[in-house]
Design an enzyme around this catalytic site. Structure first.
Site, PDB file in Angstrom:
ATOM      1  N   HIS A 145     -79.123 -13.908  30.699  1.00 43.99           N
ATOM      2  CA  HIS A 145     -77.934 -14.241  31.480  1.00 43.99           C
ATOM      3  C   HIS A 145     -76.732 -13.390  31.071  1.00 43.99           C
ATOM      4  O   HIS A 145     -76.525 -13.108  29.896  1.00 43.99           O
ATOM      5  CB  HIS A 145     -77.538 -15.711  31.285  1.00 43.99           C
ATOM      6  N   PRO A 148     -73.545 -15.349  29.564  1.00 45.85           N
ATOM      7  CA  PRO A 148     -74.414 -16.401  29.064  1.00 45.85           C
ATOM      8  C   PRO A 148     -73.636 -17.684  28.771  1.00 45.85           C
ATOM      9  O   PRO A 148     -72.405 -17.681  28.724  1.00 45.85           O
ATOM     10  CB  PRO A 148     -74.950 -15.788  27.757  1.00 45.85           C
ATOM     11  N   HIS A 154     -80.084 -14.187  23.573  1.00 44.16           N
ATOM     12  CA  HIS A 154     -81.294 -14.962  23.758  1.00 44.16           C
ATOM     13  C   HIS A 154     -81.935 -14.603  25.090  1.00 44.16           C
ATOM     14  O   HIS A 154     -81.281 -14.095  26.002  1.00 44.16           O
ATOM     15  CB  HIS A 154     -81.003 -16.465  23.705  1.00 44.16           C
ATOM     16  N   VAL A 155     -83.229 -14.851  25.185  1.00 44.94           N
ATOM     17  CA  VAL A 155     -84.010 -14.548  26.382  1.00 44.94           C
ATOM     18  C   VAL A 155     -84.601 -15.841  26.922  1.00 44.94           C
ATOM     19  O   VAL A 155     -85.187 -16.636  26.167  1.00 44.94           O
ATOM     20  CB  VAL A 155     -85.145 -13.544  26.071  1.00 44.94           C
TER      21      VAL A 155
END
Length: 222
Positions: A145, A148, A154-155
């Site tokens: 994102h 985010p 992070h994924v």
């Protein structure tokens, strides 16, 4: 009583922070264009203004103070855990998060060609993990994102048919495969492509960047 599939899914978040309330409140959206210059003058100061306590829950996961029993995979670069939105039962709504151990990578803007190995690794490990639920190659949507919800890279790892939420929308989600591909074709150039790109995305009017970015966009058009 016969068990049937639910027609409605309700997520209960407790305690709910101001960020959660803003994120899930109905609000007006607007497309903004973030140039590298606007990132440096508006967005980066916004990110660095947050207290470390904002992501203390991430630190707790990485240091095994919380959710250690939920860890599905870990190495020197990543920890993969189920997202709170997944009930750990319905494969159709499978949702995991891969959280980097790299504290210097806050968002997509910080990604460099030197991170290619760790990005390929998390893609590979995600597919190895989900084999236990019968998900094969091509059965996941891996994305990042921007902006985010929290500024620690992070994924999102989601079953490909699970699309009933806004997080997969154009204007927010960037496919991990595309991120890797851009870094591969641009690996010899400096600064990195994500330092040079103009990133276009949606902001809700309750987002902390909404006023400054929409005002800057108007000035850019003039």
């Amino acid at each position: 009583m016969t068990s049937v599939d639910a027609d409605v899914k309700i997520d209960l978040i407790s305690p709910a922070t101001e960020t959660h309330i803003r994120k899930y409140s109905q609000q007006k959206l607007k497309i903004v264009k973030e140039t590298p210059e606007l990132y440096q003058s508006i967005v980066k100061p916004y990110i660095t203004s947050f207290s470390p306590e904002r992501t203390s829950w991430v630190d707790n996961i990485l240091s095994y103070k919380s959710e250690a029993e939920k860890i599905l995979y870990e190495d020197d670069d990543w920890v993969i855990i189920p997202d709170f939105k997944w009930n750990l039962q319905d494969v159709n709504t499978l949702y995991l998060q891969a959280i980097t151990r790299r504290r210097d990578v806050k968002s997509l803007r910080d990604i460099r060609p030197s991170h290619l190995a760790m990005l390929r690794q998390v893609r590979r490990q995600a597919y190895l993990i989900v084999k236990r639920w019968g998900i094969e190659q091509g059965g996941l949507r891996l994305y990042v994102h921007y902006q985010p919800s929290y500024y620690h890279f992070h994924v999102h790892i989601v079953q490909v048919n699970y699309t009933g939420f806004s997080g997969t929308s154009v204007g927010q989600a960037h496919l991990l495969d595309d991120i890797i591909s851009l870094l591969e074709v641009d690996s010899d150039r400096s600064p990195s492509i994500f330092e040079r790109m103009t990133l276009t995305y949606t902001l809700g009017q309750l987002h902390g960047l909404y006023d400054s970015m929409t005002s800057a966009d108007i000035q850019e058009e003039v």
